[in-house]
Design a protein around this motif. Structure first.
Motif, PDB file in Angstrom:
ATOM      1  N   LEU A 108       0.847  -1.179   0.000  1.00 22.39           N
ATOM      2  CA  LEU A 108       0.000   0.000   0.000  1.00 22.39           C
ATOM      3  C   LEU A 108       0.890   1.239   0.000  1.00 22.39           C
ATOM      4  CD1 LEU A 108      -2.877   1.145   0.176  1.00 22.39           C
ATOM      5  CD2 LEU A 108      -2.641   1.111   2.660  1.00 22.39           C
ATOM      6  N   GLU A 109       0.662   2.105  -0.977  1.00 27.01           N
ATOM      7  CA  GLU A 109       1.438   3.340  -1.094  1.00 27.01           C
ATOM      8  C   GLU A 109       0.567   4.520  -0.679  1.00 27.01           C
ATOM      9  OE1 GLU A 109       3.754   5.956  -4.545  1.00 27.01           O
ATOM     10  OE2 GLU A 109       2.859   4.000  -5.022  1.00 27.01           O
ATOM     11  N   ILE A 110       1.102   5.365   0.192  1.00 25.13           N
ATOM     12  CA  ILE A 110       0.378   6.533   0.699  1.00 25.13           C
ATOM     13  C   ILE A 110       1.046   7.802   0.170  1.00 25.13           C
ATOM     14  CG2 ILE A 110      -0.351   7.816   2.744  1.00 25.13           C
ATOM     15  CD1 ILE A 110      -1.775   5.186   2.435  1.00 25.13           C
ATOM     16  N   LEU A 111       0.215   8.752  -0.271  1.00 27.11           N
ATOM     17  CA  LEU A 111       0.725  10.045  -0.729  1.00 27.11           C
ATOM     18  C   LEU A 111      -0.150  11.145  -0.141  1.00 27.11           C
ATOM     19  CD1 LEU A 111       2.222  10.925  -4.103  1.00 27.11           C
ATOM     20  CD2 LEU A 111       0.409  12.401  -3.241  1.00 27.11           C
ATOM     21  N   PHE A 223      -4.110   6.594  -8.092  1.00 27.51           N
ATOM     22  CA  PHE A 223      -4.317   6.884  -6.674  1.00 27.51           C
ATOM     23  C   PHE A 223      -5.805   7.062  -6.383  1.00 27.51           C
ATOM     24  CE2 PHE A 223       0.175   7.990  -6.841  1.00 27.51           C
ATOM     25  CZ  PHE A 223       0.637   7.521  -5.632  1.00 27.51           C
ATOM     26  N   ARG A 224      -6.164   6.828  -5.138  1.00 28.77           N
ATOM     27  CA  ARG A 224      -7.552   6.986  -4.676  1.00 28.77           C
ATOM     28  C   ARG A 224      -7.565   7.942  -3.491  1.00 28.77           C
ATOM     29  NH1 ARG A 224     -11.106   4.144  -1.011  1.00 28.77           N
ATOM     30  NH2 ARG A 224      -9.317   2.923  -0.287  1.00 28.77           N
ATOM     31  N   LEU A 225      -8.403   8.978  -3.574  1.00 30.22           N
ATOM     32  CA  LEU A 225      -8.514   9.939  -2.484  1.00 30.22           C
ATOM     33  C   LEU A 225      -9.262   9.297  -1.327  1.00 30.22           C
ATOM     34  CD1 LEU A 225      -8.082  12.871  -1.475  1.00 30.22           C
ATOM     35  CD2 LEU A 225     -10.297  13.431  -2.498  1.00 30.22           C
ATOM     36  N   ILE A 226      -8.620   9.225  -0.147  1.00 30.25           N
ATOM     37  CA  ILE A 226      -9.259   8.561   0.990  1.00 30.25           C
ATOM     38  C   ILE A 226      -9.651   9.528   2.106  1.00 30.25           C
ATOM     39  CG2 ILE A 226      -8.158   6.328   0.559  1.00 30.25           C
ATOM     40  CD1 ILE A 226      -6.117   6.995   2.720  1.00 30.25           C
ATOM     41  N   SER A 227      -9.060  10.727   2.129  1.00 36.11           N
ATOM     42  CA  SER A 227      -9.465  11.677   3.166  1.00 36.11           C
ATOM     43  C   SER A 227      -9.060  13.094   2.794  1.00 36.11           C
ATOM     44  CB  SER A 227      -8.843  11.317   4.525  1.00 36.11           C
ATOM     45  OG  SER A 227      -7.456  11.573   4.541  1.00 36.11           O
ATOM     46  N   ARG A 244      -2.642   3.976  -2.989  1.00 38.04           N
ATOM     47  CA  ARG A 244      -2.588   3.175  -4.213  1.00 38.04           C
ATOM     48  C   ARG A 244      -1.892   1.863  -3.901  1.00 38.04           C
ATOM     49  NH1 ARG A 244       0.841   5.353  -9.294  1.00 38.04           N
ATOM     50  NH2 ARG A 244       2.538   5.033  -7.807  1.00 38.04           N
ATOM     51  N   MET A 245      -2.447   0.787  -4.444  1.00 40.05           N
ATOM     52  CA  MET A 245      -1.777  -0.504  -4.299  1.00 40.05           C
ATOM     53  C   MET A 245      -0.652  -0.559  -5.319  1.00 40.05           C
ATOM     54  SD  MET A 245      -3.082  -2.030  -1.761  1.00 40.05           S
ATOM     55  CE  MET A 245      -2.318  -3.640  -1.953  1.00 40.05           C
ATOM     56  N   LYS A 246       0.573  -0.636  -4.827  1.00 37.00           N
ATOM     57  CA  LYS A 246       1.753  -0.655  -5.704  1.00 37.00           C
ATOM     58  C   LYS A 246       2.236  -2.084  -5.852  1.00 37.00           C
ATOM     59  CE  LYS A 246       6.378   1.354  -6.176  1.00 37.00           C
ATOM     60  NZ  LYS A 246       6.113   1.944  -7.492  1.00 37.00           N
ATOM     61  N   LYS A 274       3.897  -5.630 -14.250  1.00 36.39           N
ATOM     62  CA  LYS A 274       2.813  -5.872 -15.182  1.00 36.39           C
ATOM     63  C   LYS A 274       1.538  -5.212 -14.671  1.00 36.39           C
ATOM     64  CE  LYS A 274       4.640 -10.359 -16.633  1.00 36.39           C
ATOM     65  NZ  LYS A 274       4.351 -11.801 -16.757  1.00 36.39           N
ATOM     66  N   GLY A 275       1.343  -3.992 -15.034  1.00 35.38           N
ATOM     67  CA  GLY A 275       0.112  -3.323 -14.617  1.00 35.38           C
ATOM     68  C   GLY A 275       0.223  -2.797 -13.211  1.00 35.38           C
ATOM     69  N   LYS A 276      -0.930  -2.281 -12.716  1.00 32.44           N
ATOM     70  CA  LYS A 276      -1.000  -1.686 -11.386  1.00 32.44           C
ATOM     71  C   LYS A 276      -2.037  -2.398 -10.568  1.00 32.44           C
ATOM     72  CE  LYS A 276       0.484   2.836 -13.032  1.00 32.44           C
ATOM     73  NZ  LYS A 276       0.088   4.224 -13.232  1.00 32.44           N
TER      74      LYS A 276
END
Length: 276
Positions: A108-111, A223-227, A244-246, A274-276
């Motif tokens: 799990l990648e956090i930004l 990426f997905r906005l979570i908060s 984002r799942m890396k 191979k993909g994301k």
């Protein structure tokens, strides 16, 4: 059979067509012995080898034989079953790689994007758990500076004077800092800073517009906005957190093709994804 170049297998009802040399990558495996007619458990029926095993899992085994890499889907969870299948076929190098499950699972990648509006300027700070993502963003984002007459915050066009690119501030490998907008210089002159984010070709000076483009770029990158929250109400610092799942880098081996070798070699990390 050893002289035939193409081999057809029916594994649990799923049909696979491959080269004999692919199945012979590891000479001591049961698949190599099957091609050489040395394993009678695999029955030849109407020109196809029938194997009473899981056909869906065998597709990953075939991918390994073709690429010598283990690269699994992000939602894959049958590590133990696939390892058992690899052991059944005598592919112990693959089984050993699968035992390193912690290296194969996606992470799990956090930004985090922090945004602050102060008078005619907007401040941005981007922090990410993955330094390679920050490096990639730093290559996409360019800040330009130039002189401008009058109140420049809402001006839709850059100054006619040449704009000079500025380096982004990088406090560490995991974050970057930049700003846009205008600040008073002398007389009616203002120093203006514009932001461009590839592949968009615009140079934006309005902080809200830059924020919108930045968030849209991250969403398009998976990426997905979570908060969304306010960190410091006095300074009006807004914080946008994404995840984002890396995909983990695949594990690979190098095969020693010398005569009599089992094909076992030291596992190494591969950067092929191979993909994301």
């Amino acid at each position: 059979m050893s002289g035939r170049e193409v081999v057809v297998l029916s594994v649990g009802g799923v049909r696979f067509v491959t080269r004999a040399s692919t199945l012979q990558q590891f000479p001591e495996s049961r698949l190599a012995r099957m091609v050489n007619d040395d394993d009678r458990e695999f029955k030849l029926v109407n020109g196809e080898f029938f194997v009473d095993r899981d056909g869906a899992l065998f597709s990953y085994i075939m991918d390994f034989l073709r690429t010598l890499q283990v690269s699994l889907p992000t939602d894959f969870s049958d590590y133990q079953r696939l390892q058992r299948e690899a052991e059944f076929y005598g592919l112990y190098p693959l089984a050993n790689l699968l035992s390193q499950e912690h290296l194969l699972k996606p992470r799990l990648e956090i930004l985090e994007v922090r945004f602050s509006l102060q008078e005619m300027q907007a401040f941005f700070r981007i922090f990410g758990s993955c330094s390679t993502t920050i490096e990639a963003l730093a290559e996409q984002i360019t800040v330009f500076t130039g002189q401008q007459s009058g109140q420049g915050w809402n001006s839709p066009f850059p100054s006619q004077k040449p704009l000079v690119p500025l380096p982004l501030e990088r406090p560490s490998h995991h974050d970057m800092v930049f700003l846009c907008g205008t600040e008073y210089s002398a007389g009616d002159q203002f120093v203006a800073r514009y932001v461009s984010i590839k592949p968009d070709k615009r140079k934006l000076i309005n902080g809200t517009n830059v924020l919108g483009l930045l968030l849209d770029t991250l969403l398009k990158d998976g990426f997905r906005l979570i908060s969304t929250r306010t960190v410091a109400s006095e300074e009006k610092v807004e914080c946008y957190t994404f995840e984002r799942m890396k995909r983990a880098a695949g594990l690979a081996i190098m095969v020693n093709q010398t005569p009599g070798s089992s094909g076992v070699a030291q596992a190494r990390r591969s950067q092929v994804q191979k993909g994301k």
